[in-house]
Design a protein around this motif. Structure first.
Motif, PDB file in Angstrom:
ATOM      1  N   VAL A 249       0.771  -1.220   0.116  1.00  6.72           N
ATOM      2  CA  VAL A 249       0.017  -0.031  -0.016  1.00  6.72           C
ATOM      3  C   VAL A 249       1.012   1.233  -0.184  1.00  6.72           C
ATOM      4  CG1 VAL A 249      -1.613   1.431   1.287  1.00  6.72           C
ATOM      5  CG2 VAL A 249      -1.901  -1.146   0.970  1.00  6.72           C
ATOM      6  N   LEU A 250       1.886   1.145   0.809  1.00 11.26           N
ATOM      7  CA  LEU A 250       2.729   2.473   0.961  1.00 11.26           C
ATOM      8  C   LEU A 250       3.540   2.567  -0.563  1.00 11.26           C
ATOM      9  CD1 LEU A 250       4.721   2.167   4.269  1.00 11.26           C
ATOM     10  CD2 LEU A 250       3.227   3.734   3.655  1.00 11.26           C
ATOM     11  N   LEU A 251       4.167   1.350  -1.112  1.00  8.29           N
ATOM     12  CA  LEU A 251       4.642   1.771  -2.453  1.00  8.29           C
ATOM     13  C   LEU A 251       3.494   2.285  -3.543  1.00  8.29           C
ATOM     14  CD1 LEU A 251       6.737  -1.482  -2.744  1.00  8.29           C
ATOM     15  CD2 LEU A 251       7.397   0.764  -2.597  1.00  8.29           C
ATOM     16  N   GLU A 252       2.309   1.907  -3.411  1.00  9.77           N
ATOM     17  CA  GLU A 252       1.418   2.342  -4.230  1.00  9.77           C
ATOM     18  C   GLU A 252       1.085   3.923  -4.265  1.00  9.77           C
ATOM     19  OE1 GLU A 252      -1.197   2.436  -7.348  1.00  9.77           O
ATOM     20  OE2 GLU A 252       0.040   0.783  -6.639  1.00  9.77           O
ATOM     21  N   GLU A 253       1.134   4.162  -2.718  1.00  2.00           N
ATOM     22  CA  GLU A 253       1.009   5.612  -2.103  1.00  2.00           C
ATOM     23  C   GLU A 253       2.125   6.430  -2.933  1.00  2.00           C
ATOM     24  OE1 GLU A 253       0.391   6.013   1.842  1.00  2.00           O
ATOM     25  OE2 GLU A 253      -1.445   5.081   1.742  1.00  2.00           O
ATOM     26  N   LEU A 254       3.482   6.023  -2.771  1.00  5.74           N
ATOM     27  CA  LEU A 254       4.484   6.731  -3.331  1.00  5.74           C
ATOM     28  C   LEU A 254       4.483   6.841  -4.852  1.00  5.74           C
ATOM     29  CD1 LEU A 254       7.437   4.977  -1.232  1.00  5.74           C
ATOM     30  CD2 LEU A 254       6.448   7.255  -0.840  1.00  5.74           C
ATOM     31  N   ARG A 255       3.973   5.624  -5.316  1.00  2.50           N
ATOM     32  CA  ARG A 255       3.883   5.972  -6.998  1.00  2.50           C
ATOM     33  C   ARG A 255       2.602   7.051  -7.104  1.00  2.50           C
ATOM     34  NH1 ARG A 255       2.255   1.034  -7.606  1.00  2.50           N
ATOM     35  NH2 ARG A 255       4.427   0.180  -7.898  1.00  2.50           N
ATOM     36  N   ASN A 256       1.641   6.871  -6.398  1.00  2.00           N
ATOM     37  CA  ASN A 256       0.682   8.203  -6.659  1.00  2.00           C
ATOM     38  C   ASN A 256       0.997   9.482  -6.736  1.00  2.00           C
ATOM     39  OD1 ASN A 256      -1.213   6.092  -7.413  1.00  2.00           O
ATOM     40  ND2 ASN A 256      -1.991   5.894  -5.452  1.00  2.00           N
ATOM     41  N   GLN A 257       1.949   9.721  -5.336  1.00  2.00           N
ATOM     42  CA  GLN A 257       2.446  10.806  -5.108  1.00  2.00           C
ATOM     43  C   GLN A 257       3.533  11.375  -6.108  1.00  2.00           C
ATOM     44  OE1 GLN A 257       1.761  13.011  -2.907  1.00  2.00           O
ATOM     45  NE2 GLN A 257       0.280  11.596  -1.810  1.00  2.00           N
TER      46      GLN A 257
ATOM     47  N   SER B  68       3.343  10.500  -9.189  1.00  2.00           N
ATOM     48  CA  SER B  68       2.661  10.856 -10.396  1.00  2.00           C
ATOM     49  C   SER B  68       1.954  12.206 -10.544  1.00  2.00           C
ATOM     50  CB  SER B  68       1.270   9.903 -10.618  1.00  2.00           C
ATOM     51  OG  SER B  68       1.961   8.550 -10.891  1.00  2.00           O
ATOM     52  N   SER B  69       1.481  12.642  -9.200  1.00  2.87           N
ATOM     53  CA  SER B  69       1.138  13.844  -9.043  1.00  2.87           C
ATOM     54  C   SER B  69       2.318  15.173  -9.171  1.00  2.87           C
ATOM     55  CB  SER B  69       0.563  14.090  -7.370  1.00  2.87           C
ATOM     56  OG  SER B  69      -0.588  13.041  -7.473  1.00  2.87           O
TER      57      SER B  69
ATOM     58  N   ILE C 242       7.858  18.848 -10.921  1.00  2.84           N
ATOM     59  CA  ILE C 242       9.162  18.876 -10.704  1.00  2.84           C
ATOM     60  C   ILE C 242      10.225  18.943 -11.987  1.00  2.84           C
ATOM     61  CG2 ILE C 242      11.185  17.545  -9.776  1.00  2.84           C
ATOM     62  CD1 ILE C 242       9.189  16.534  -7.621  1.00  2.84           C
ATOM     63  N   ALA C 243       9.512  18.345 -13.031  1.00  2.00           N
ATOM     64  CA  ALA C 243      10.217  18.025 -14.363  1.00  2.00           C
ATOM     65  C   ALA C 243      10.480  19.518 -14.965  1.00  2.00           C
ATOM     66  CB  ALA C 243       9.673  17.047 -15.229  1.00  2.00           C
ATOM     67  N   ARG C 244       9.227  20.425 -14.873  1.00  4.16           N
ATOM     68  CA  ARG C 244       9.204  21.624 -15.293  1.00  4.16           C
ATOM     69  C   ARG C 244      10.312  22.722 -14.555  1.00  4.16           C
ATOM     70  NH1 ARG C 244       6.357  25.310 -18.500  1.00  4.16           N
ATOM     71  NH2 ARG C 244       5.012  23.486 -18.935  1.00  4.16           N
ATOM     72  N   SER C 245      10.387  22.486 -13.419  1.00  3.54           N
ATOM     73  CA  SER C 245      11.232  23.237 -12.296  1.00  3.54           C
ATOM     74  C   SER C 245      12.608  22.872 -13.050  1.00  3.54           C
ATOM     75  CB  SER C 245      11.004  23.206 -11.042  1.00  3.54           C
ATOM     76  OG  SER C 245       9.574  23.477 -10.822  1.00  3.54           O
TER      77      SER C 245
ATOM     78  N   LEU D 218       6.336  17.218  -0.411  1.00  2.00           N
ATOM     79  CA  LEU D 218       6.316  15.839  -0.224  1.00  2.00           C
ATOM     80  C   LEU D 218       6.959  15.285   1.202  1.00  2.00           C
ATOM     81  CD1 LEU D 218       7.614  14.756  -3.793  1.00  2.00           C
ATOM     82  CD2 LEU D 218       5.513  14.385  -2.941  1.00  2.00           C
ATOM     83  N   ILE D 219       7.925  15.658   1.779  1.00  3.48           N
ATOM     84  CA  ILE D 219       8.362  15.112   2.991  1.00  3.48           C
ATOM     85  C   ILE D 219       7.390  15.233   4.044  1.00  3.48           C
ATOM     86  CG2 ILE D 219       9.559  17.029   3.839  1.00  3.48           C
ATOM     87  CD1 ILE D 219      11.096  13.550   3.720  1.00  3.48           C
TER      88      ILE D 219
END
Length: 580
Positions: free
Chosen positions: A40-48, A50-51, A56-59, A75-76
Motif C-alpha cells: 500500500v505504501l509503495l502504491e501511495e509513493l507511486r501516486n505521489q 505521478s502527482s 518537478i520536471a518543469r522546474s 512531499l516530505i
C-alpha cells in the motif's frame, strides 16, 4: 511407584501442538499484514510521484532549483514519505531530504520506473523526469521517494494488537475446553474404570463386573465389555473345572472298585486253577490213554482263548482309541458332536462284546464239565458231540459278534477321521450318509426318531467328507435338542439330489419350528434358545460357515411356529465316475 497421568500427557501434547500452530499462524498473519502495508505504501509513493512529477520536471527544465526544493518539502511533509531525492539529467543530486538509501542502489535498477529494494529498513519508488517541449520528450532527471519500516509498524499497531488478542482469547478458551473435555471423557472414566478393576475378587466374580456410568459406545465401553466377557469366561472355566474334578473323583472311585473286583476274580481263578492242577497230577496215569484226544481239545481251547484274547485286546485298543478321540474332540466345539457319539457307540459295541464273553464263558463251563466227566471216566460220545456242538455255536456267535463290533468301530473311526480332518477324498454319498445316520441314531434313543432318507445310487463325489459329517450331525443335533424338545417322537426328512454341477440337500423336521426373530438369528454366533440347558449357540454358526465358506455354497432356512424347520442347501460339488 508414581504413575504418569495419561490424560494430562495427552492434553499437554495436544495443547503444545495447538500453541505451536497458533504461533505459526499468527506469525504468518503478521507477515501478511506487513507485506500488504508495504504494498500500500509503495502504491501511495507511486501516486505521489505521478502527482508531482510534471511540476518537478518543469522546474528542472527551467533550472528553478528553489521551486524543486519547495516541492520536496511538500512531499516530505506527507506521513507516508520519510525521504526525497531529486537528481538532474547528469545524475547530480539537486535535493535530498529525510531518510534515503544510497545512490548506488539506483544503478541496480533495470527499469526507468521501478521499486527501490529495502535497505536498513528503508525502501521506496524511483521514476525518471521528462519534459515535453515542441512535441518532443526530454529527460531532465529523476525523482526517488522513500519510506521506512517504522511507518509500516505504526500502521500495523492496531492490527497486531487485534491478532495477538484474538490468538490469546482463542488459546485461553480452547485450553479450558480441552481441560474440561479431557477430564470428563478420559480422566474421569479412567479413574472409575481403575477403581472398579481394583475391586476384583476371584470368589465374587459377579460383584467384580464393571458397570460404567457413561454407557455411550466408546472405547471404555469396549474395555468394559471385554473385561466382563473375561469374567464370564473365567466363571465358565471354574464351573468346568469343578465338573471335571467331580468326574475325576468318580472315575477314580470306579477304577478302585474295578481293581478290587479284578483282584478277587484273579484270586478265585488262581485257587481254582491250583485245585485243577493238583487233581490232574493225581490222575495223571489215568489220563495218559486219552492224552492225544485231550491235547487236541486243549489246543482247540487255547486257540479259542487266544482268539478271544486277541479280540479282547483289539476291542480294548479300539475303546482306548475311542476314549482318546473323545478327549481330543471335547476340547473343540467343532468336534463336540463326535464326543457325544462315543457313549452311544460304546453301548452298541458292548452288546456284541457281551455276547462274545457269554459264549466264551459257556465254552469254559462246558470244558470244565467235560474235564470232570473225563476224570471220572464217565465221558460219553453224546457228551463229546454236545460239547463240540456248543463250541461250534459259540465260535460262530463270537465271530458274528466280533464282526459286528468291528463294523461299528470301523464306521465310527471313518466318521471320526473325516470329522477331525479336512482331507479331500472320494466317496459314495448314499452309504456314507447312511453310516452317519446309523451312528447318530445310537445317541438319540431317548426320542423315537423316524428318518426318511432319499439319495440316488452310485453318486460319487470328491470333497471334504468331514464337512458333510459335521453339517448333518449338527443339523440332527439341533433338531433333537430344540425342535423335538418336549416331544416323544419326531420325523426327519433328508433328500439329496444332483442338480447339474451342484448338490441340492433338503433337511426338514416336524418339530416346534421358529418364529421370525428366531429364524433371523438362527446362524448368529452364541445365539441359543436353551442357554444353560445344553445349547451353546455355536453349532448352527459352524454349519453356516462350513456351507458358505468351506464348501462355497448357500443355505436358506424356512420355518413357522408349530410347522417344523426346513433347510434348502445348495453346494457346488465335483462329481466323479468310480474306476472299474
Amino acid at each position: 511407584m508414581a504413575t504418569k497421568s495419561l490424560s494430562r500427557a495427552l492434553l499437554t501434547q495436544v495443547l503444545s501442538v495447538y500453541f505451536l500452530l497458533t504461533v505459526v499462524v499468527t506469525a504468518v498473519q503478521i507477515g501478511g499484514e506487513y507485506y500488504d502495508s508495504k504494498s500500500v505504501l509503495l502504491e501511495e509513493l507511486r501516486n505521489q510521484q505521478s502527482s508531482f512529477r510534471g511540476s518537478i520536471a518543469r522546474s528542472l527544465w527551467e533550472y528553478r532549483y528553489d521551486q524543486v526544493e519547495e516541492f520536496a518539502q511538500s512531499l516530505i511533509a506527507i506521513p507516508s514519505i520519510s525521504g526525497v531525492r531529486v537528481r538532474d539529467d547528469k545524475g547530480t543530486v539537486v535535493v535530498q531530504l529525510g531518510d534515503v538509501s544510497s545512490v548506488s542502489q539506483l544503478e541496480s535498477l533495470t527499469n526507468d520506473a521501478d521499486e527501490i529494494p529495502e535497505q536498513a529498513g528503508i525502501f521506496g519508488y524511483h521514476s525518471p523526469l521528462a519534459f515535453e517541449f515542441s512535441g518532443e520528450s526530454t529527460r531532465v532527471g529523476d525523482v526517488s521517494l522513500f519510506t521506512n519500516r517504522t511507518v509500516i509498524i505504526e500502521r500495523l499497531k492496531v492490527s497486531l494488537a487485534f491478532i495477538l488478542a484474538n490468538a490469546l482469547v482463542k488459546s485461553t478458551f480452547l485450553l479450558l475446553l480441552f481441560t474440561l473435555a479431557f477430564n470428563r471423557m478420559l480422566r474421569k472414566p479412567l479413574r472409575e474404570l481403575t477403581n472398579q478393576i481394583r475391586g476384583f475378587r476371584l470368589d465374587a466374580l459377579e460383584q467384580s463386573r464393571i458397570q460404567l456410568h457413561d454407557r455411550t459406545n466408546t472405547e471404555f465401553s469396549m474395555v468394559q465389555n471385554a473385561y466382563n466377557q473375561l469374567l464370564d469366561s473365567l466363571a465358565d472355566y471354574q464351573a468346568d473345572l469343578t465338573l471335571s474334578e467331580a468326574k475325576y473323583r468318580e472315575a477314580n472311585r470306579q477304577l478302585d472298585s474295578q481293581n478290587a473286583l479284578l483282584q478277587e476274580q484273579v484270586a478265585r481263578k488262581t485257587a481254582s486253577l491250583s485245585r485243577v492242577l493238583v487233581d490232574l497230577e493225581r490222575r495223571k496215569d489215568e489220563l495218559e490213554t486219552r492224552q492225544e484226544k485231550l491235547l487236541r481239545e486243549i489246543k482247540q481251547r487255547k486257540e479259542i482263548e487266544q482268539d478271544l484274547r486277541e479280540a479282547n485286546e483289539r476291542l480294548q485298543s479300539s475303546v482306548h482309541l475311542l476314549e482318546q478321540t473323545q478327549r481330543k474332540l471335547l476340547g473343540s466345539e467343532k468336534m463336540a458332536s463326535l464326543g457325544d457319539l462315543v457313549p452311544g457307540i460304546t453301548h452298541e459295541v458292548n452288546n456284541p462284546i457281551s455276547v462274545s464273553i457269554t459264549a466264551a464263558s459257556l465254552v469254559g463251563e462246558k470244558t470244565a464239565e467235560i474235564e470232570q466227566a473225563l476224570a471220572a471216566k464217565q465221558l460219553t460220545a453224546t457228551q463229546l458231540k454236545g460239547y463240540l456242538s456248543v463250541c461250534a455255536d459259540a465260535a460262530r456267535m463270537i465271530e458274528e459278534s466280533l464282526n459286528r463290533a468291528s463294523d461299528l468301530i470301523a464306521s465310527f473311526k471313518q466318521i471320526a477321521v473325516d470329522q477331525g480332518s479336512e482331507t479331500v477324498r472320494e466317496f459314495e454319498l448314499k452309504p456314507y450318509v447312511e453310516s452317519i445316520l446309523n451312528t447318530v441314531r445310537s445317541r438319540h434313543k431317548q426320542i423315537k426318531i423316524s428318518y426318511q432318507f432319499s439319495c440316488p445310487e452310485a453318486l460319487f463325489i470328491r470333497g471334504p467328507a468331514g464337512a458333510y459329517t459335521q453339517i448333518l450331525t449338527n443339523l440332527i443335533d439341533n433338531a433333537v435338542l430344540h425342535g423335538f424338545d418336549g416331544q416323544s417322537s419326531g420325523v426327519i426328512k433328508l433328500s439329496i439330489e444332483r442338480q447339474q454341477n451342484s448338490l441340492h440337500i433338503i433337511f426338514a423336521d416336524n418339530g416346534k419350528g421358529l418364529d421370525a426373530n428366531g429364524l433371523e438369528q438362527l446362524f448368529t454366533l452364541y445365539y441359543t434358545s436353551k442357554p444353560g440347558q445344553g445349547g451353546t449357540g455355536v453349532g448352527m454358526n459352524v454349519v453356516f460357515n462350513l456351507v458358505t465358506e468351506k464348501l462355497a455354497g448357500k443355505i436358506v432356512p424356512s420355518s413357522k411356529p408349530g410347522e417344523g424347520l426346513r433347510y434348502d442347501i445348495t453346494i457346488p460339488a465335483e462329481f466323479i465316475t468310480p474306476s472299474a
